[in-house]
Design a protein around this motif. Structure first.
Motif, PDB file in Angstrom:
ATOM      1  N   GLU A 178      20.063 -22.631   5.851  1.00 33.74           N
ATOM      2  CA  GLU A 178      18.880 -22.702   6.549  1.00 33.74           C
ATOM      3  C   GLU A 178      17.669 -21.840   5.383  1.00 33.74           C
ATOM      4  N   LEU A 179      16.635 -22.438   5.317  1.00 36.47           N
ATOM      5  CA  LEU A 179      15.840 -21.821   4.439  1.00 36.47           C
ATOM      6  C   LEU A 179      15.395 -20.403   5.079  1.00 36.47           C
ATOM      7  N   THR A 180      14.954 -19.642   4.166  1.00 36.10           N
ATOM      8  CA  THR A 180      14.521 -18.214   4.623  1.00 36.10           C
ATOM      9  C   THR A 180      12.972 -18.446   5.223  1.00 36.10           C
ATOM     10  N   PRO A 181      12.966 -17.820   6.454  1.00 33.27           N
ATOM     11  CA  PRO A 181      11.762 -17.885   7.414  1.00 33.27           C
ATOM     12  C   PRO A 181      10.545 -17.367   6.540  1.00 33.27           C
ATOM     13  N   PHE A 182       9.383 -17.960   7.086  1.00 34.65           N
ATOM     14  CA  PHE A 182       8.057 -17.207   6.674  1.00 34.65           C
ATOM     15  C   PHE A 182       7.770 -15.856   7.204  1.00 34.65           C
ATOM     16  N   LEU A 183       6.984 -15.037   6.630  1.00 39.42           N
ATOM     17  CA  LEU A 183       6.455 -14.087   7.084  1.00 39.42           C
ATOM     18  C   LEU A 183       4.998 -14.184   7.143  1.00 39.42           C
ATOM     19  N   ILE A 184       4.184 -14.350   7.877  1.00 39.12           N
ATOM     20  CA  ILE A 184       2.868 -14.720   7.841  1.00 39.12           C
ATOM     21  C   ILE A 184       2.237 -13.667   8.353  1.00 39.12           C
ATOM     22  N   GLY A 185       1.096 -13.138   7.532  1.00 42.07           N
ATOM     23  CA  GLY A 185       0.127 -11.994   8.079  1.00 42.07           C
ATOM     24  C   GLY A 185      -1.224 -11.927   7.453  1.00 42.07           C
ATOM     25  N   ALA A 186      -1.753 -10.869   7.926  1.00 41.64           N
ATOM     26  CA  ALA A 186      -3.219 -10.926   7.136  1.00 41.64           C
ATOM     27  C   ALA A 186      -3.281 -10.251   5.767  1.00 41.64           C
ATOM     28  N   CYS A 187      -3.899 -10.707   4.730  1.00 48.98           N
ATOM     29  CA  CYS A 187      -3.850 -10.089   3.434  1.00 48.98           C
ATOM     30  C   CYS A 187      -5.413  -9.515   3.189  1.00 48.98           C
ATOM     31  N   THR A 188      -5.416  -8.455   2.284  1.00 50.00           N
ATOM     32  CA  THR A 188      -6.862  -8.290   1.795  1.00 50.00           C
ATOM     33  C   THR A 188      -6.563  -7.387   0.571  1.00 50.00           C
ATOM     34  N   LEU A 189      -7.445  -7.116  -0.197  1.00 49.41           N
ATOM     35  CA  LEU A 189      -7.204  -6.327  -1.718  1.00 49.41           C
ATOM     36  C   LEU A 189      -7.148  -4.974  -1.258  1.00 49.41           C
ATOM     37  N   GLN A 190      -6.504  -4.378  -1.806  1.00 50.31           N
ATOM     38  CA  GLN A 190      -6.336  -2.753  -1.507  1.00 50.31           C
ATOM     39  C   GLN A 190      -7.584  -2.093  -1.578  1.00 50.31           C
ATOM     40  N   HIS A 191      -8.689  -2.328  -2.464  1.00 46.74           N
ATOM     41  CA  HIS A 191      -9.930  -1.709  -2.415  1.00 46.74           C
ATOM     42  C   HIS A 191     -10.824  -2.016  -1.421  1.00 46.74           C
ATOM     43  N   HIS A 192     -10.579  -3.272  -0.781  1.00 46.84           N
ATOM     44  CA  HIS A 192     -11.361  -3.846   0.001  1.00 46.84           C
ATOM     45  C   HIS A 192     -11.338  -2.790   1.468  1.00 46.84           C
ATOM     46  N   LEU A 193     -10.127  -2.148   1.533  1.00 44.60           N
ATOM     47  CA  LEU A 193     -10.206  -1.139   2.814  1.00 44.60           C
ATOM     48  C   LEU A 193     -10.980   0.104   2.596  1.00 44.60           C
ATOM     49  N   THR A 194     -11.717   0.134   1.836  1.00 38.41           N
ATOM     50  CA  THR A 194     -12.734   1.180   1.821  1.00 38.41           C
ATOM     51  C   THR A 194     -14.103   0.607   2.204  1.00 38.41           C
ATOM     52  N   TYR A 195     -14.104  -0.897   2.576  1.00 36.33           N
ATOM     53  CA  TYR A 195     -15.216  -1.366   3.208  1.00 36.33           C
ATOM     54  C   TYR A 195     -15.362  -1.349   4.643  1.00 36.33           C
ATOM     55  N   PRO A 196     -16.469  -0.612   5.358  1.00 40.17           N
ATOM     56  CA  PRO A 196     -16.487  -0.344   6.758  1.00 40.17           C
ATOM     57  C   PRO A 196     -15.796  -1.684   7.660  1.00 40.17           C
ATOM     58  N   VAL A 197     -16.238  -2.951   7.247  1.00 39.88           N
ATOM     59  CA  VAL A 197     -16.012  -4.109   8.199  1.00 39.88           C
ATOM     60  C   VAL A 197     -14.800  -4.401   7.923  1.00 39.88           C
ATOM     61  N   ILE A 198     -14.163  -4.174   6.801  1.00 39.77           N
ATOM     62  CA  ILE A 198     -12.897  -4.564   6.629  1.00 39.77           C
ATOM     63  C   ILE A 198     -11.781  -3.741   7.475  1.00 39.77           C
TER      64      ILE A 198
END
Length: 304
Positions: free
Chosen positions: A269-289
């Motif tokens: 069998e093929l390796t399963p997908f891990l699906i998730g939310a991604c953002t750039l590290q520095h975006h985590l300083t933005y209040p909305v992110i």
């Protein structure tokens, strides 16, 4: 021009620079920033004149940052982060305001995002959400090019250091065959005769990486019938009887074409997908992110 108006202009220019520094593509940045190519060029030239250094190298084939451009990029990203924080700190309204740009596949938009965005909008109704859908294989590229602040994507073999990821769901990667088409072609031992069986492959992305590796490890030279963009196109081609293919189970479950294909038990069998939310590290300083990330983490905790 008063000081505050000049500050607004500077921040807009900084945002233009930041987009180009990540996309390294004048056409893409001009479209994203709603500028003509000549206006974009003038904006960059104004920054370079003020800094006194060339920030970009440009020829007919590519755009790249100069050593001075790399240094200025760090400054510009910090400036944009501080601007987002300042707007929030000075707001008379205690509730969160701003814009959240998201990119994901149609499947993710209909199966993964509704619960997350429903919770997020309930908690932060003042945030404007901009959602784009397209080929899942482009998700991380859209993120690095700053076409989106958050993407829903399959976790690659090696995640860039600049990207942070929260796993949302795991889904198997399945071999699928068309119903009632005589495919796949079997040899005398009832094994798939891959040189005679047409195969539909994704043009790019993690599923293509994994199926290519699978064929290589088994020393198989596949009979490639077509290469397509997106899982939906691949499913359509398999459903029409053009060949066999590989798709994530999550995509198959949500597809209106699922009754036109069959899952084939092929090993290994093929390796399963891990699906998730991604953002750039520095975006985590933005209040909305920050608020969106907190929402995703809360939902993940509740599901454990």
């Amino acid at each position: 021009m008063n000081t505050f108006s000049r500050m607004i202009m500077d921040i807009r220019t900084i945002k233009i620079f930041n987009h180009l520094a990540h996309s390294l593509h004048f056409g893409r940045t001009s479209r994203a920033c709603n500028l003509s190519p000549s206006a974009l060029t003038r904006a960059i030239q104004r920054i370079e004149d003020e800094v006194g250094k060339q920030l970009f190298l440009r020829d007919n084939r590519k755009v790249s940052l100069t050593p001075a451009g790399i240094i200025f990029k760090q400054y510009a990203e910090e400036m944009e982060q501080r601007w987002h924080q300042l707007k929030q700190d000075l707001s008379d309204d205690a509730s969160l305001h701003g814009e959240l740009s998201l990119y994901c596949s149609v499947t993710a938009a209909t199966s993964i995002l509704p619960g997350i965005l429903g919770r997020f909008r309930e908690n932060h109704p003042g945030v404007q959400i901009k959602l784009q859908t397209g080929d899942a294989a482009e998700a991380l590229d859209r993120l690095s090019a700053r076409d989106a602040q958050v993407t829903i994507a399959a976790l690659p073999e090696q995640l860039p250091d600049s990207v942070v990821f929260i796993e949302l769901v795991r889904t198997p990667l399945l071999f699928i065959t068309p119903k009632e088409s005589g495919l796949p072609v079997l040899d005398n031992g009832q094994m798939i005769d891959w040189p005679r069986t047409p195969v539909i492959l994704a043009e790019q992305g993690l599923s293509r990486v994994r199926i290519d590796r699978w064929f290589k490890e088994k020393n198989i030279h596949p009979n490639i019938y077509a290469e397509v963009a997106g899982n939906e196109a691949l499913l359509a081609m398999v459903g029409l009887g053009c060949g066999v293919g590989v798709v994530p189970e999550l995509v198959l479950e949500k597809s209106p074409l699922r009754d036109r294909v069959e899952i084939s038990s092929i090993t290994p069998e093929l390796t399963p997908f891990l699906i998730g939310a991604c953002t750039l590290q520095h975006h985590l300083t933005y209040p909305v992110i920050q608020a969106f990330w907190k929402t995703v983490q809360e939902i993940n905790t509740e599901m454990l």
